[in-house]
Design an enzyme around this catalytic site. Structure first.
Site, short mmCIF file in Angstrom:
data_model
loop_
_atom_site.label_atom_id
_atom_site.label_comp_id
_atom_site.label_asym_id
_atom_site.label_seq_id
_atom_site.Cartn_x
_atom_site.Cartn_y
_atom_site.Cartn_z
N SER A 171 9.60 -21.16 -33.33
CA SER A 171 10.28 -20.84 -34.60
C SER A 171 11.56 -21.65 -34.73
O SER A 171 12.46 -21.55 -33.89
CB SER A 171 10.61 -19.35 -34.65
OG SER A 171 11.42 -19.08 -35.78
N HIS A 199 6.78 -22.83 -36.64
CA HIS A 199 6.94 -21.63 -37.45
C HIS A 199 8.23 -21.73 -38.27
O HIS A 199 9.31 -21.93 -37.71
CB HIS A 199 7.00 -20.39 -36.55
CG HIS A 199 6.93 -19.09 -37.28
ND1 HIS A 199 5.74 -18.52 -37.69
CD2 HIS A 199 7.91 -18.23 -37.68
CE1 HIS A 199 5.98 -17.37 -38.29
NE2 HIS A 199 7.29 -17.17 -38.30
N ASP A 209 10.58 -19.76 -40.97
CA ASP A 209 10.91 -18.50 -41.62
C ASP A 209 11.68 -18.77 -42.90
O ASP A 209 12.81 -19.26 -42.87
CB ASP A 209 11.75 -17.63 -40.69
CG ASP A 209 10.95 -17.08 -39.53
OD1 ASP A 209 9.90 -16.47 -39.78
OD2 ASP A 209 11.37 -17.26 -38.37
N MET A 222 13.58 -17.09 -45.78
CA MET A 222 14.23 -15.81 -46.09
C MET A 222 15.11 -15.98 -47.32
O MET A 222 15.78 -17.00 -47.47
CB MET A 222 15.08 -15.34 -44.91
CG MET A 222 14.34 -15.21 -43.60
SD MET A 222 15.43 -14.56 -42.31
CE MET A 222 14.42 -14.78 -40.85
N HIS A 251 6.27 -18.62 -42.95
CA HIS A 251 6.33 -17.16 -43.00
C HIS A 251 7.32 -16.79 -44.10
O HIS A 251 8.54 -16.96 -43.93
CB HIS A 251 6.79 -16.65 -41.63
CG HIS A 251 6.96 -15.18 -41.55
ND1 HIS A 251 7.59 -14.56 -40.48
CD2 HIS A 251 6.59 -14.16 -42.39
CE1 HIS A 251 7.60 -13.27 -40.67
NE2 HIS A 251 7.01 -12.99 -41.83
N MET A 281 9.42 -14.44 -45.99
CA MET A 281 10.09 -13.14 -46.02
C MET A 281 10.94 -13.11 -47.28
O MET A 281 12.17 -13.20 -47.24
CB MET A 281 10.92 -12.95 -44.75
CG MET A 281 10.06 -12.68 -43.54
SD MET A 281 11.00 -12.49 -42.01
CE MET A 281 11.00 -14.19 -41.45
N MET A 296 4.83 -7.99 -37.12
CA MET A 296 6.22 -8.15 -36.72
C MET A 296 6.51 -7.23 -35.54
O MET A 296 6.22 -6.03 -35.58
CB MET A 296 7.17 -7.82 -37.87
CG MET A 296 7.10 -8.79 -39.05
SD MET A 296 7.52 -10.49 -38.59
CE MET A 296 9.20 -10.28 -37.95
N ASP A 313 5.36 -11.83 -33.85
CA ASP A 313 6.61 -12.53 -34.14
C ASP A 313 7.78 -11.57 -33.92
O ASP A 313 7.87 -10.55 -34.59
CB ASP A 313 6.58 -13.04 -35.59
CG ASP A 313 7.85 -13.78 -35.99
OD1 ASP A 313 8.73 -13.99 -35.14
OD2 ASP A 313 7.95 -14.15 -37.17
#
Length: 223
Positions: free
Chosen positions: A8, A32, A34, A36, A65, A67, A136, A174
């Site tokens: 990540s 990965h 993220d 956000m 991913h 979010m 998660m 994760d």
């Protein structure tokens, strides 16, 4: 099932993302990312322009991913940009079937994420639309959190549902995945492992990926 390791970049140096990706090139299965938005989760990271730049800078497949609020609107764009996998959250998607199909139609694997308190059983009927389930193992929003052991039984139940339906669905975990926790995740049924600090806080991130793979692969069901 083969073990897959997805470092990540949330734990990497954001000023040097291309270099940080290169540090795990050749050993990582995925990178990965993220995304956000400071709404769905209490943190703000990066968005589509940075992902597009990263896709140009690394040959490692990118695992996005999301979010974010309103993933139904934004998810297909990440797939169209070239992400190999795009994951949306059950808690945020208002039209999950349509969105998962749109991700697939744009050429990416469709991912569906559940927070620790969200039951997998409520989404059993969606399994045919899903290429990867992400459970998660921390509350989403920040890196470096402690692994939540209470999620282990859900990993086991999710693996059983996948096998019941006979689909080729990957099961990703994760949050707090490290040398101390990855074997428990593998034993419970996970086969794709997101690791942030366990990789990028190490002196040698590539070796950290190798070590994590070896630990997870030691489980007889994997490898």
């Amino acid at each position: 099932m083969a073990v897959q390791i997805s470092p990540s970049i949330l734990s990497a140096d954001f000023a040097r993302l291309a270099d940080e990706a290169a540090r795990v090139e050749g050993v990582a299965d995925w990178l990965h990312v993220d995304v956000m938005d400071n709404h769905f989760v209490p943190n703000l990271t990066l968005g589509l322009p940075v992902v597009e730049a990263l896709l140009r800078a690394t040959p490692i497949p990118v695992d996005c991913h999301l979010m974010i609020e309103d993933p139904d609107r934004w998810a297909p764009g990440y797939a169209e940009a070239g992400a190999g996998s795009v994951t949306v959250h059950a808690e945020a998607a208002k039209a999950p079937v349509r969105t998962l199909r749109a991700i697939r139609a744009a050429g990416a694997r469709s991912g569906f994420a559940l927070n620790p308190a969200t039951s997998i059983e409520a989404y059993e009927d969606l399994l045919p639309e899903i290429d990867m389930l992400l459970l998660m193992t921390v509350e989403p929003g920040f890196g470096g959190q402690r692994f939540l052991d209470v999620v282990l039984p859900k990993i086991t139940r999710t693996r059983a549902l996948i096998e019941k339906h006979g689909g080729e669905i990957w099961l990703q975990v994760d949050g707090g995945v490290s040398a101390e926790t990855i074997e428990r995740c593998a034993a419970a049924g996970a086969d794709v492992f997101v690791a942030g600090n366990a990789v990028y806080a190490a002196d040698d991130p590539a070796q950290a990926v190798r070590d994590l793979r070896a630990l997870a692969s030691a489980h007889p069901r994997l490898g």
